[in-house]
Design a protein around this motif. Structure first.
Motif, PDB file in Angstrom:
ATOM      1  N   ILE A 288       0.851  -1.179   0.000  1.00 57.61           N
ATOM      2  CA  ILE A 288       0.000   0.000   0.000  1.00 57.61           C
ATOM      3  C   ILE A 288       0.896   1.240   0.000  1.00 57.61           C
ATOM      4  CG2 ILE A 288      -1.834   1.233   1.227  1.00 57.61           C
ATOM      5  CD1 ILE A 288      -2.534  -1.463   2.556  1.00 57.61           C
ATOM      6  N   PRO A 289       0.766   2.116  -0.990  1.00 58.36           N
ATOM      7  CA  PRO A 289       1.607   3.330  -1.014  1.00 58.36           C
ATOM      8  C   PRO A 289       1.384   4.186   0.230  1.00 58.36           C
ATOM      9  CG  PRO A 289       0.474   3.001  -3.112  1.00 58.36           C
ATOM     10  CD  PRO A 289      -0.117   2.021  -2.147  1.00 58.36           C
ATOM     11  N   HIS A 290       2.487   4.713   0.760  1.00 54.73           N
ATOM     12  CA  HIS A 290       2.408   5.541   1.970  1.00 54.73           C
ATOM     13  C   HIS A 290       3.410   6.675   1.812  1.00 54.73           C
ATOM     14  CE1 HIS A 290       2.700   6.825   6.139  1.00 54.73           C
ATOM     15  NE2 HIS A 290       1.636   6.101   6.419  1.00 54.73           N
ATOM     16  N   LYS A 291       2.917   7.908   1.890  1.00 58.89           N
ATOM     17  CA  LYS A 291       3.763   9.059   1.608  1.00 58.89           C
ATOM     18  C   LYS A 291       4.980   9.125   2.515  1.00 58.89           C
ATOM     19  CE  LYS A 291       3.607  14.083   1.049  1.00 58.89           C
ATOM     20  NZ  LYS A 291       2.776  15.309   1.133  1.00 58.89           N
ATOM     21  N   LYS A 292       4.782   8.879   3.809  1.00 60.00           N
ATOM     22  CA  LYS A 292       5.898   8.962   4.751  1.00 60.00           C
ATOM     23  C   LYS A 292       6.908   7.843   4.525  1.00 60.00           C
ATOM     24  CE  LYS A 292       6.940   9.302   9.696  1.00 60.00           C
ATOM     25  NZ  LYS A 292       6.367   9.297  11.078  1.00 60.00           N
ATOM     26  N   LEU A 293       6.417   6.612   4.335  1.00 59.12           N
ATOM     27  CA  LEU A 293       7.318   5.480   4.128  1.00 59.12           C
ATOM     28  C   LEU A 293       8.099   5.601   2.820  1.00 59.12           C
ATOM     29  CD1 LEU A 293       5.143   2.419   5.252  1.00 59.12           C
ATOM     30  CD2 LEU A 293       7.017   3.487   6.498  1.00 59.12           C
ATOM     31  N   SER A 294       7.486   6.225   1.821  1.00 61.59           N
ATOM     32  CA  SER A 294       8.109   6.260   0.496  1.00 61.59           C
ATOM     33  C   SER A 294       9.380   7.100   0.445  1.00 61.59           C
ATOM     34  CB  SER A 294       7.113   6.802  -0.535  1.00 61.59           C
ATOM     35  OG  SER A 294       6.824   8.168  -0.291  1.00 61.59           O
ATOM     36  N   THR A 295       9.618   7.908   1.485  1.00 60.57           N
ATOM     37  CA  THR A 295      10.850   8.715   1.520  1.00 60.57           C
ATOM     38  C   THR A 295      11.679   8.429   2.775  1.00 60.57           C
ATOM     39  OG1 THR A 295       9.611  10.543   2.533  1.00 60.57           O
ATOM     40  CG2 THR A 295       9.867  10.576   0.133  1.00 60.57           C
ATOM     41  N   ASP A 296      11.453   7.272   3.382  1.00 59.77           N
ATOM     42  CA  ASP A 296      12.169   6.910   4.609  1.00 59.77           C
ATOM     43  C   ASP A 296      13.138   5.764   4.314  1.00 59.77           C
ATOM     44  OD1 ASP A 296      13.109   6.162   7.073  1.00 59.77           O
ATOM     45  OD2 ASP A 296      11.145   5.976   8.030  1.00 59.77           O
ATOM     46  N   PRO A 297      14.431   6.042   4.226  1.00 58.81           N
ATOM     47  CA  PRO A 297      15.392   4.970   3.897  1.00 58.81           C
ATOM     48  C   PRO A 297      15.498   3.916   4.989  1.00 58.81           C
ATOM     49  CG  PRO A 297      16.549   6.984   4.497  1.00 58.81           C
ATOM     50  CD  PRO A 297      15.102   7.343   4.389  1.00 58.81           C
ATOM     51  N   HIS A 298      15.263   4.288   6.244  1.00 58.83           N
ATOM     52  CA  HIS A 298      15.357   3.319   7.334  1.00 58.83           C
ATOM     53  C   HIS A 298      14.210   2.308   7.289  1.00 58.83           C
ATOM     54  CE1 HIS A 298      18.663   5.480   9.301  1.00 58.83           C
ATOM     55  NE2 HIS A 298      18.037   6.590   8.914  1.00 58.83           N
ATOM     56  N   SER A 299      13.013   2.783   6.993  1.00 54.41           N
ATOM     57  CA  SER A 299      11.877   1.866   6.848  1.00 54.41           C
ATOM     58  C   SER A 299      12.075   0.944   5.657  1.00 54.41           C
ATOM     59  CB  SER A 299      10.574   2.663   6.683  1.00 54.41           C
ATOM     60  OG  SER A 299      10.285   3.388   7.853  1.00 54.41           O
ATOM     61  N   LEU A 300      12.645   1.496   4.585  1.00 50.23           N
ATOM     62  CA  LEU A 300      12.916   0.667   3.409  1.00 50.23           C
ATOM     63  C   LEU A 300      13.941  -0.407   3.730  1.00 50.23           C
ATOM     64  CD1 LEU A 300      12.591   0.058   0.405  1.00 50.23           C
ATOM     65  CD2 LEU A 300      14.322   1.808  -0.074  1.00 50.23           C
TER      66      LEU A 300
END
Length: 507
Positions: A288-300
């Motif tokens: 599911i696309p998520h604006k905050k996750l999409s720019t978080d290298p640690h979550s990735l």
């Protein structure tokens, strides 16, 4: 006539040689581009203006990138968990107690990721896991398990559920803590001399309310204790992942950590190619696309470890228009950037101040345990089963910024060992506890001299240490226990020009 024909043939030969040479150069350039182009592209991701991060030296060919130790070390494979420098190998001191802080073991992702049903999170696991699972099943539904779990007796299941469920410990994660418990049993069981009849007083266990930390503590203790002593332990619950106990309310801590997040965001945006890499890979990894996750290298990174640590293929998204997959060079680029960012973040004043405020309650509790060990000779073992932030906040508060403490991997262990000198007798003139010392170890490595208030005061004792490979020369550093007591009571809040938590936390 003959001369003209001869000259014509020579011209043709020269022309053919020129053509062949040109073709050979083109082929050679193509081959070089194939193997060099990958590294050149990846290295360009991490260059912006005058900031250069040398990634080429850290990379190998694409086929071996994912297997590189710099990436798979975060998985902390249970077979690689071995004794380090833990334990008493100096005859002039007696080991009085041990405080162990662990990060939970391998878990499922923290958000929905693609292709998760194709990932094997159940194995291979430690051979001891079968016995552990069988034992827990046998005592499930009995007073023994209810007494052991205490406030956690209503937990959904005392065992990992299996699979890669969101945020839950896997069987591989339980195996990591079984291996850790077995390793530390070999080191401490004999020297601590824990009495079966007094085990409730001699062992304390604290865990956060997350099932993954409870399951991790259960696995650790099963390997560390004898089976008959296992149900005698009583778990105690803490409400915060920082183990702040009665010192949790601190709005200023949130302020500093929010400022630190903004610093990290600026680091990322100063490398636009890496920023685009994170967005591109995130659009594939998350269901599911998520604006905050999409720019978080640690979550990735956390999401990608779900695939990497379970030897699974990197994720792909399939559609009628096109198939998109995360590429190995993207993984390497991300991890190399995060390695660089970690070095920058470890110098952050905002993170240091936020860590001091968040870790205060835990350090206060640890020092209280130290003093009880001195005055009552108990407890002998204290276990805190927590999270990565539990360890990183505490080590930052102690002034440690290296050796992987900023981003501890699964089943990492931070250990305080408390020693009493045999040479200093009770009648020796000096402050109470002046004959007591401590060592600090992270994943088996002695980091005592990196504690900022131990620098220059830690006693160095060359010694012979025995481990699984035999005897070796080693260093035995001890920091006076009074140093950590003085730091907590006199110097802890100096960075805030305050003398207590209330004033330091005021906005």
């Amino acid at each position: 006539m003959y001369f003209n024909n001869f000259r014509f043939n020579l011209q043709h030969r020269a022309f053919y040689c020129y053509v062949l040479l040109s073709l050979w150069i083109c082929v050679l350039l193509g081959v070089m581009y194939k193997y060099v182009g990958i590294e050149a592209t990846a290295s360009s991701l991490l260059k912006h203006q005058t900031t250069e991060i040398n990634i080429i030296q850290e990379q190998k060919l694409v086929g071996t990138l994912i297997k590189a130790k710099k990436i798979t070390k975060f998985c902390n494979i249970y077979k690689d968990i071995r004794p380090g420098s833990e334990g008493n190998f100096n005859s002039n001191y007696s080991l009085e107690g041990v405080i162990v802080l662990i990060r939970h073991g391998d878990r499922g992702p923290l958000t929905h990721v693609v292709n998760v049903t194709n990932i094997n999170c159940d194995g291979p696991y430690d051979p001891l896991y079968g016995a552990f699972e069988s034992y827990i099943k046998n005592i499930t539904g009995t007073p023994a398990l209810s007494q052991l779990l205490g406030v956690f007796r209503r937990i959904h299941s005392p065992l990992p559920a299996g699979g890669c469920d969101i945020g839950l410990l896997t069987k591989i994660g339980a195996s990591q803590l079984l291996a850790t418990g077995r390793v530390l049993r070999e080191v401490y069981k004999h020297s601590l001399n824990i009495s079966s009849s007094r085990i409730k007083d001699e062992i304390k266990v604290f865990s956060t309310s997350y099932s993954r930390t409870v399951h991790s503590a259960l696995a650790f203790l099963y390997a560390f204790l004898d089976e008959e002593d296992y149900p005698k332990i009583v778990f105690q619950s803490v409400s915060s992942l920082t183990f702040c106990f009665d010192d949790c309310a601190c709005p200023k801590a949130n302020y500093y950590l929010d400022q630190f997040v903004m610093e990290s965001s600026k680091h990322l945006r100063s490398h636009p190619a890496v920023f685009n890499l994170v967005k591109a890979a995130s659009s594939i990894v998350y269901e599911i696309p998520h604006k905050k996750l999409s720019t978080d290298p640690h979550s990735l990174k956390d999401a990608l470890l779900t695939y990497i640590c379970h030897n699974s293929k990197l994720p792909c998204k399939y559609s009628f228009a096109s198939d998109r997959c995360v590429k190995p060079e993207q993984v390497t680029g991300l991890f190399t950037y995060l390695n660089w960012e970690t070095k920058q973040s470890s110098k952050s004043k905002n993170f240091k101040r936020g860590s001091l405020l968040r870790a205060y309650g835990l350090l206060k509790n640890i020092v209280a345990q130290f003093l009880q060990m001195i005055s009552e000779r108990k407890p002998k073992l204290i276990l805190y089963s927590g999270h990565d932030k539990t360890l990183s906040f505490l080590t930052s508060a102690l002034g440690i910024t290296s050796d992987g403490v900023f981003s501890p991997y699964y089943a990492s262990r931070l250990i305080f060992e408390i020693y009493k000198s045999k040479e200093l007798k009770g009648g020796t003139v000096g402050p109470i506890g002046s004959d007591y010392f401590f060592r600090l170890l992270f994943n088996g490595k002695d980091i005592t001299t990196k504690v900022h208030f131990c620098k220059g005061v830690a006693n160095h004792h060359p010694a012979r240490q025995q481990n699984v490979t035999g005897f070796r020369n080693s260093s035995f550093f001890l920091c006076p226990l009074e140093s950590i007591v003085r730091f907590l009571h006199d110097d802890y809040f100096s960075a805030f020009n305050a003398t207590n938590l209330k004033d330091a936390c005021a906005l």
